[in-house]
Design an enzyme around this catalytic site. Sequence first.
Site, PDB file in Angstrom:
ATOM      1  N   ILE A   1       0.853  -1.182   0.000  1.00 23.46           N
ATOM      2  CA  ILE A   1       0.000   0.000   0.000  1.00 23.46           C
ATOM      3  C   ILE A   1       0.887   1.229   0.000  1.00 23.46           C
ATOM      4  O   ILE A   1       1.753   1.387   0.858  1.00 23.46           O
ATOM      5  CB  ILE A   1      -0.940   0.001   1.211  1.00 23.46           C
TER       6      ILE A   1
ATOM      7  N   ASP B   1       1.157   4.860   0.775  1.00 25.12           N
ATOM      8  CA  ASP B   1       0.509   5.864   1.612  1.00 25.12           C
ATOM      9  C   ASP B   1       1.188   7.196   1.353  1.00 25.12           C
ATOM     10  O   ASP B   1       2.219   7.515   1.945  1.00 25.12           O
ATOM     11  CB  ASP B   1       0.646   5.441   3.081  1.00 25.12           C
TER      12      ASP B   1
ATOM     13  N   PHE C   1       4.202  -1.723   3.112  1.00 20.45           N
ATOM     14  CA  PHE C   1       3.670  -0.369   3.244  1.00 20.45           C
ATOM     15  C   PHE C   1       4.766   0.637   2.938  1.00 20.45           C
ATOM     16  O   PHE C   1       5.806   0.647   3.585  1.00 20.45           O
ATOM     17  CB  PHE C   1       3.129  -0.137   4.657  1.00 20.45           C
ATOM     18  N   LYS C   2       4.517   1.471   1.939  1.00 14.40           N
ATOM     19  CA  LYS C   2       5.432   2.556   1.603  1.00 14.40           C
ATOM     20  C   LYS C   2       4.851   3.833   2.196  1.00 14.40           C
ATOM     21  O   LYS C   2       3.832   4.343   1.732  1.00 14.40           O
ATOM     22  CB  LYS C   2       5.577   2.671   0.083  1.00 14.40           C
ATOM     23  N   ILE C   3       5.510   4.332   3.234  1.00  9.92           N
ATOM     24  CA  ILE C   3       4.983   5.470   3.977  1.00  9.92           C
ATOM     25  C   ILE C   3       5.688   6.744   3.528  1.00  9.92           C
ATOM     26  O   ILE C   3       6.896   6.885   3.690  1.00  9.92           O
ATOM     27  CB  ILE C   3       5.161   5.266   5.495  1.00  9.92           C
TER      28      ILE C   3
END
Length: 310
Positions: free
Chosen positions: A143, A145, A171-173
């Site tokens: 995901i 983000d 998760f790529k924040i």
Amino acid sequence: MDIKTASRPYRGVFPVAPTIFHENGTLDLDGQRRAIDFMIEAGSHGLCILANFSEQFVLTDAERDEVMTAVLEHVAGRVPVIVTTTHFATHICAERSRRAQELGAAMVMIMPPYHGATIRVTEAGIERFFQAVSDAISIPIMIQDAPVSGTTLSAAFLARLARGVANVSYFKIETAQAAAKLRTLLELGGDAIEGPWDGEEAITLLADLDAGATGAMTGGGYPDGIRRILDPYLAGRRDEAVQAYGRWLPLINYENRQTGLAAAKILMKEGGVIRSDAVRAPLELPHPATRAGLIEIARSLDAAVLRWGR
């Protein structure tokens, strides 16, 4: 390579590959292959294609498939490839993701569904969206983000998706205060968080590594430089990583704040990797002085991109 990357959990430097065009705006698949070869030889542990930094939003569906097929065939398993399959429509995102898996993608990266400045989806709708995509494939979902979606994804909600949707595990924040969000995500998600990753051209990389990030999805122009930060950090040599971060931060900052998605192509053209650094209209290349500033910093660091094609 000194860290495990070829199999799960994926870790390391997975930069975004630019989409290469001829000066007239048509796809340059030969140039695309050369860009991919450079990125692998410069130390990328894996790659991401068709992301926003790849100008995915100026490609037709047929061109997306053409680029994806050409890259996955050319990589031929040398490194894992993440394919961005973002689309507002659930069934189209699922179909794109299934197609990517069939062609050999190691993972898909997806933003929450959004359109324009105002059309958004509820948390329940986002959860159904990712569940449907997950049901269509068997490879991991990352995901993304990022502020560009205009969708707030709390750490608690992301952790719930990781625990409840089978293939959601990376998760790529890229939001403000990313490090704090990564810490909370790991606290709430536990083992369900297989890949907490940094993004946004590595502008917050050191803080994100301190928060538990194990991967970095950066621009594609200098994976050798990002590795000089990430490798010692993951090997437990934080002081060395801090020093390397200090050396490469001016270039990271220049890409993030001055040249954006054009940076990788500017550097690749300057180094003879590709013939043209064209971006598609209505996008425009930076001012020549800005371009010169980017190249000057990269040259001071002896970035591999400036000598790979010479």
